[in-house]
Write a protein that holds these residues in place. Sequence first.
Motif, short mmCIF file in Angstrom:
data_model
loop_
_atom_site.label_atom_id
_atom_site.label_comp_id
_atom_site.label_asym_id
_atom_site.label_seq_id
_atom_site.Cartn_x
_atom_site.Cartn_y
_atom_site.Cartn_z
N UNK A 55 0.86 -1.19 0.00
CA UNK A 55 0.00 0.00 0.00
C UNK A 55 0.90 1.23 0.00
N UNK A 56 0.72 2.09 -0.99
CA UNK A 56 1.48 3.34 -1.03
C UNK A 56 0.57 4.45 -0.51
N UNK A 57 0.86 4.99 0.67
CA UNK A 57 0.00 6.06 1.18
C UNK A 57 0.47 7.40 0.62
N UNK A 58 -0.43 8.18 0.06
CA UNK A 58 -0.05 9.50 -0.46
C UNK A 58 -1.02 10.55 0.08
N UNK A 59 -0.52 11.78 0.18
CA UNK A 59 -1.31 12.84 0.80
C UNK A 59 -2.35 13.41 -0.17
N UNK A 60 -1.99 13.52 -1.45
CA UNK A 60 -2.90 14.22 -2.38
C UNK A 60 -3.53 13.30 -3.42
N UNK A 61 -4.67 13.77 -3.92
CA UNK A 61 -5.38 13.06 -4.99
C UNK A 61 -4.51 13.03 -6.25
N UNK A 62 -3.76 14.09 -6.50
CA UNK A 62 -2.89 14.16 -7.69
C UNK A 62 -1.85 13.03 -7.67
N UNK A 63 -1.23 12.83 -6.51
CA UNK A 63 -0.25 11.74 -6.39
C UNK A 63 -0.92 10.38 -6.62
N UNK A 64 -2.12 10.24 -6.05
CA UNK A 64 -2.84 8.97 -6.20
C UNK A 64 -3.14 8.71 -7.67
N UNK A 65 -3.56 9.77 -8.38
CA UNK A 65 -3.86 9.62 -9.81
C UNK A 65 -2.60 9.23 -10.60
N UNK A 66 -1.47 9.81 -10.22
CA UNK A 66 -0.21 9.50 -10.92
C UNK A 66 0.16 8.03 -10.75
N UNK A 67 0.02 7.51 -9.54
CA UNK A 67 0.29 6.09 -9.31
C UNK A 67 -0.71 5.21 -10.07
N UNK A 68 -1.99 5.65 -10.03
CA UNK A 68 -3.03 4.88 -10.71
C UNK A 68 -2.70 4.77 -12.21
N UNK A 69 -2.19 5.88 -12.77
CA UNK A 69 -1.84 5.90 -14.20
C UNK A 69 -0.70 4.93 -14.51
N UNK A 70 0.12 4.63 -13.46
CA UNK A 70 1.23 3.69 -13.64
C UNK A 70 0.80 2.24 -13.41
N UNK A 72 -1.13 1.07 -10.65
CA UNK A 72 -1.51 0.72 -9.29
C UNK A 72 -3.04 0.74 -9.17
N UNK A 73 -3.57 -0.05 -8.24
CA UNK A 73 -4.99 0.05 -7.91
C UNK A 73 -5.17 1.38 -7.17
N UNK A 96 -11.21 -6.90 0.83
CA UNK A 96 -11.36 -8.36 1.00
C UNK A 96 -11.63 -9.01 -0.34
N UNK A 97 -10.93 -8.57 -1.35
CA UNK A 97 -11.23 -8.97 -2.72
C UNK A 97 -10.09 -9.84 -3.26
N UNK A 98 -10.39 -11.08 -3.61
CA UNK A 98 -9.34 -12.00 -4.09
C UNK A 98 -8.56 -11.41 -5.29
N UNK A 99 -9.20 -10.53 -6.03
CA UNK A 99 -8.51 -9.93 -7.19
C UNK A 99 -7.37 -8.99 -6.77
N UNK A 100 -7.38 -8.59 -5.50
CA UNK A 100 -6.33 -7.66 -5.03
C UNK A 100 -5.10 -8.39 -4.47
N UNK A 101 -5.18 -9.71 -4.32
CA UNK A 101 -4.07 -10.46 -3.72
C UNK A 101 -2.77 -10.21 -4.49
N UNK A 102 -1.75 -9.78 -3.76
CA UNK A 102 -0.45 -9.53 -4.36
C UNK A 102 -0.34 -8.20 -5.10
N UNK A 103 -1.45 -7.49 -5.22
CA UNK A 103 -1.44 -6.23 -5.98
C UNK A 103 -0.90 -5.05 -5.15
#
Lengths: 244, 244
Positions: A55-70, A72-73, A96-103
């Motif tokens: 889990x990468x914790x980030x402070x801003x929505x912009x950072x989260x969007x940047x990771x998502x674009x790369x 990341x869930x 609790x989603x099996x699709x997230x295992x290892x992600x």
Amino acid sequence: METTENKNQRKLEVCYSPDLFPVYYTKKECVVVVIDVFRATSAICTAFEYGIGQVIPVATIEEALAYQAKGYIGAAERHGEIVEGFDIGNSPFSYMNPELVGKKVVLSTTNGTQAIEKAKQAETIIIGSFLNLTAVCEFLAVQNKDVILLCAGWKGRYNLEDSLFAGAVADYFDGSDVFTGIADSSIAAKHMYQAAKGNLNEFLINSSHRRRLQRLNLEKDIDYCLQIDITDKVPVFDGTGLNV
Amino acid sequence: METTENKNQRKLEVCYSPDLFPVYYTKKECVVVVIDVFRATSAICTAFEYGIGQVIPVATIEEALAYQAKGYIGAAERHGEIVEGFDIGNSPFSYMNPELVGKKVVLSTTNGTQAIEKAKQAETIIIGSFLNLTAVCEFLAVQNKDVILLCAGWKGRYNLEDSLFAGAVADYFDGSDVFTGIADSSIAAKHMYQAAKGNLNEFLINSSHRRRLQRLNLEKDIDYCLQIDITDKVPVFDGTGLNV
């Protein structure tokens, strides 16, 4: 039995708001336990219990969007709700989603990830919630360091559920000799937890965040987050992400 | 009986550190109760009970010296002790002096006067201590304003005795309809006070500031400051000085 202050004592202090962190943070060699019971740190503990990779914790929505674009869930919550454009928010049930295992998941929340951001300079940062209470305490017991229990609060304000968790940690060490530096903040939290521990849900009935979540129909999340010791995972921050 | 948040409710909140004041201070139209039980606000209440004319609270020693040079009685405390060059510190007993009746005193302390400084923008600032508990509550009851109970703490940290006093105020209004905006901070303080109220001295036995004062042989001051309702004076700040 009077205890005097002494530089060799290990201290256990509660910082009731991320805005006070600079007051409590006096040296890098310490463990900071980030606490956001409703719901970020409960969700993070759940994510690892259910096999998430990182889990990468980030402070801003912009950072989260940047990771998502790369690839990341993307998980983002503001004011109790999922932010538009993201797959999930901070409800523990979403993890609790099996699709997230290892992600790998990037996560930004109103309070919890902001608290991690404030604590970033500290040597050791871990994630605490009622779900991993004993595992957190056992982790702290074997570190030879001062501990800051950092309550995420609500937009800088004191909140009841994070303080109660801090009190649960103080209560765990009550009477032991692990922490001998007695801090007023941990005495207060311990007393509150001791009054509440028979029925956390009842004690929190009028808490502001509980009422906020009730309005959003998140009662199921509240009940889930108030369970004690359903996981032994202790997520540790490595400077970028949380891992177990 | 669920209370929802609503803009027309009067709020009673506890701000556990002057460093958090900007988070709690959202509008000028409020009453701030400055609390520094050991010992600044107890000393100020005592001063007025014993007939002092005015108390000018200042943040720095330099300001205190400037007032002293203009003929004010100089009072200054740092780290529990009287500052060199000043007549008195913040022991309440220093203010029971017939020679001070009607006189003006300038006062600078480690925490209490710093808290007043932080709150200066607020419309109404008053001084609270166990010594004038009921008078403070009666004052608050008839103001139609939100209230911030501002704990002076210790150098930005949470402290037990100021929080206990805040809890005593919350306890006074418990069950009344004066304050209907329920804040987590006042729920927590109220619970702590309810656990402690049979014996405040015993409850504070391990508090950091009590231990600090004990080392300075100030037990008599501690006992004095934990008395409830020995004065009905409520010192009010007029922008420069405190008056009754």
